[in-house]
Design a protein around this motif. Structure first.
Motif, PDB file in Angstrom:
ATOM      1  N   UNK A 141      13.833   5.626 -20.298  1.00  0.00           N
ATOM      2  CA  UNK A 141      12.607   5.116 -20.899  1.00  0.00           C
ATOM      3  C   UNK A 141      12.496   3.637 -20.563  1.00  0.00           C
ATOM      4  N   UNK A 142      11.339   3.210 -20.081  1.00  0.00           N
ATOM      5  CA  UNK A 142      11.168   1.808 -19.742  1.00  0.00           C
ATOM      6  C   UNK A 142      11.607   1.530 -18.311  1.00  0.00           C
ATOM      7  N   UNK A 143      12.336   0.459 -18.105  1.00  0.00           N
ATOM      8  CA  UNK A 143      12.826   0.080 -16.778  1.00  0.00           C
ATOM      9  C   UNK A 143      14.250  -0.425 -16.908  1.00  0.00           C
ATOM     10  N   UNK A 144      14.919  -0.582 -15.777  1.00  0.00           N
ATOM     11  CA  UNK A 144      16.285  -1.084 -15.801  1.00  0.00           C
ATOM     12  C   UNK A 144      16.609  -1.843 -14.525  1.00  0.00           C
ATOM     13  N   UNK A 145      17.334  -2.953 -14.634  1.00  0.00           N
ATOM     14  CA  UNK A 145      17.814  -3.671 -13.452  1.00  0.00           C
ATOM     15  C   UNK A 145      19.206  -3.202 -13.005  1.00  0.00           C
ATOM     16  N   UNK A 146      19.738  -2.204 -13.712  1.00  0.00           N
ATOM     17  CA  UNK A 146      21.098  -1.749 -13.430  1.00  0.00           C
ATOM     18  C   UNK A 146      21.085  -0.558 -12.477  1.00  0.00           C
ATOM     19  N   UNK A 147      21.724  -0.727 -11.344  1.00  0.00           N
ATOM     20  CA  UNK A 147      21.777   0.361 -10.379  1.00  0.00           C
ATOM     21  C   UNK A 147      22.395   1.626 -10.932  1.00  0.00           C
ATOM     22  N   UNK A 148      23.322   1.479 -11.851  1.00  0.00           N
ATOM     23  CA  UNK A 148      24.005   2.636 -12.427  1.00  0.00           C
ATOM     24  C   UNK A 148      23.064   3.533 -13.232  1.00  0.00           C
ATOM     25  N   UNK A 149      21.915   3.009 -13.628  1.00  0.00           N
ATOM     26  CA  UNK A 149      20.951   3.807 -14.399  1.00  0.00           C
ATOM     27  C   UNK A 149      20.087   4.700 -13.514  1.00  0.00           C
ATOM     28  N   UNK A 150      20.170   4.526 -12.215  1.00  0.00           N
ATOM     29  CA  UNK A 150      19.317   5.264 -11.290  1.00  0.00           C
ATOM     30  C   UNK A 150      20.061   6.463 -10.710  1.00  0.00           C
ATOM     31  N   UNK A 151      19.380   7.608 -10.739  1.00  0.00           N
ATOM     32  CA  UNK A 151      20.016   8.847 -10.309  1.00  0.00           C
ATOM     33  C   UNK A 151      19.764   9.175  -8.847  1.00  0.00           C
ATOM     34  N   UNK A 152      18.659   8.706  -8.311  1.00  0.00           N
ATOM     35  CA  UNK A 152      18.271   9.071  -6.952  1.00  0.00           C
ATOM     36  C   UNK A 152      18.006   7.818  -6.134  1.00  0.00           C
ATOM     37  N   UNK A 153      18.466   7.864  -4.891  1.00  0.00           N
ATOM     38  CA  UNK A 153      18.370   6.722  -3.991  1.00  0.00           C
ATOM     39  C   UNK A 153      17.879   7.173  -2.618  1.00  0.00           C
ATOM     40  N   UNK A 154      17.102   6.291  -1.975  1.00  0.00           N
ATOM     41  CA  UNK A 154      16.737   6.528  -0.599  1.00  0.00           C
ATOM     42  C   UNK A 154      17.810   6.017   0.338  1.00  0.00           C
ATOM     43  N   UNK A 155      17.558   6.152   1.631  1.00  0.00           N
ATOM     44  CA  UNK A 155      18.518   5.721   2.645  1.00  0.00           C
ATOM     45  C   UNK A 155      18.373   4.259   3.002  1.00  0.00           C
ATOM     46  N   UNK A 156      17.267   3.651   2.636  1.00  0.00           N
ATOM     47  CA  UNK A 156      17.080   2.239   2.877  1.00  0.00           C
ATOM     48  C   UNK A 156      16.242   1.940   4.107  1.00  0.00           C
ATOM     49  N   UNK A 157      15.614   0.768   4.094  1.00  0.00           N
ATOM     50  CA  UNK A 157      14.870   0.268   5.245  1.00  0.00           C
ATOM     51  C   UNK A 157      15.269  -1.185   5.454  1.00  0.00           C
ATOM     52  N   UNK A 158      15.548  -1.545   6.689  1.00  0.00           N
ATOM     53  CA  UNK A 158      16.071  -2.875   6.997  1.00  0.00           C
ATOM     54  C   UNK A 158      14.949  -3.905   7.086  1.00  0.00           C
ATOM     55  N   UNK A 159      15.151  -5.002   6.382  1.00  0.00           N
ATOM     56  CA  UNK A 159      14.245  -6.150   6.460  1.00  0.00           C
ATOM     57  C   UNK A 159      15.055  -7.327   6.982  1.00  0.00           C
ATOM     58  N   UNK A 160      14.602  -7.918   8.075  1.00  0.00           N
ATOM     59  CA  UNK A 160      15.280  -9.054   8.669  1.00  0.00           C
ATOM     60  C   UNK A 160      14.301 -10.207   8.781  1.00  0.00           C
ATOM     61  N   UNK A 161      14.678 -11.339   8.207  1.00  0.00           N
ATOM     62  CA  UNK A 161      13.820 -12.520   8.214  1.00  0.00           C
ATOM     63  C   UNK A 161      14.486 -13.578   9.080  1.00  0.00           C
ATOM     64  N   UNK A 162      13.814 -13.975  10.134  1.00  0.00           N
ATOM     65  CA  UNK A 162      14.362 -14.972  11.045  1.00  0.00           C
ATOM     66  C   UNK A 162      13.906 -16.366  10.640  1.00  0.00           C
ATOM     67  N   UNK A 163      14.780 -17.331  10.898  1.00  0.00           N
ATOM     68  CA  UNK A 163      14.455 -18.717  10.511  1.00  0.00           C
ATOM     69  C   UNK A 163      13.736 -19.446  11.639  1.00  0.00           C
TER      70      UNK A 163
END
Length: 124
Positions: free
Chosen positions: A102-124
């Motif tokens: 209920x609500x939201x959470x900043x804790x990764x442990x509260x999340x049951x499902x995860x994606x594989x991720x997408x890479x973000x690269x920021x060049x200086x």
């Protein structure tokens, strides 16, 4: 089971903008609060932003507040993260995650499902 697929990552110059997306399938998207997390090489995974089922409750990490915007479209089963004023330190693999809490959470442990991720690269 909720299946999450991120997209939209890429290479961008510092100061630029990028929007990453996460499409959910398998269950009713609006039953879940959602979050974005990121992990840079050699660092722990960290919370970026979270949003409740309706979009009415949102939270951001201090490091991205004022630059990133999380949103969702329940009709499209899609979560978004709009990233502006990007910095090299934003470079990471960005993951979306789903939770039934209920609500939201900043804790990764509260999340049951995860994606594989997408890479973000920021060049200086």
């Amino acid at each position: 089971q909720v299946h999450l697929v991120e997209s939209g990552g890429g290479l961008v110059q510092a100061g630029g903008s990028l929007t990453v997306s996460c499409v959910a399938s398998g269950r009713t998207f609006s039953d879940y609060a959602m979050g974005w997390f990121r992990q840079a090489p050699g660092k722990d995974r960290e919370f970026v932003a979270a949003i409740n089922w309706s979009g009415g409750v949102i939270s951001y990490a201090d490091s991205v507040k004022g630059r990133f915007t999380i949103s969702r479209d329940n009709a499209k089963s899609t979560l978004y993260l709009q990233m502006n004023s990007l910095k090299p330190e934003d470079t990471a693999l960005y993951y979306c995650a789903a939770t039934r809490i209920i609500g939201i959470s900043p804790q990764g442990a509260d999340y049951s499902y995860w994606g594989q991720g997408t890479q973000v690269t920021v060049s200086s």
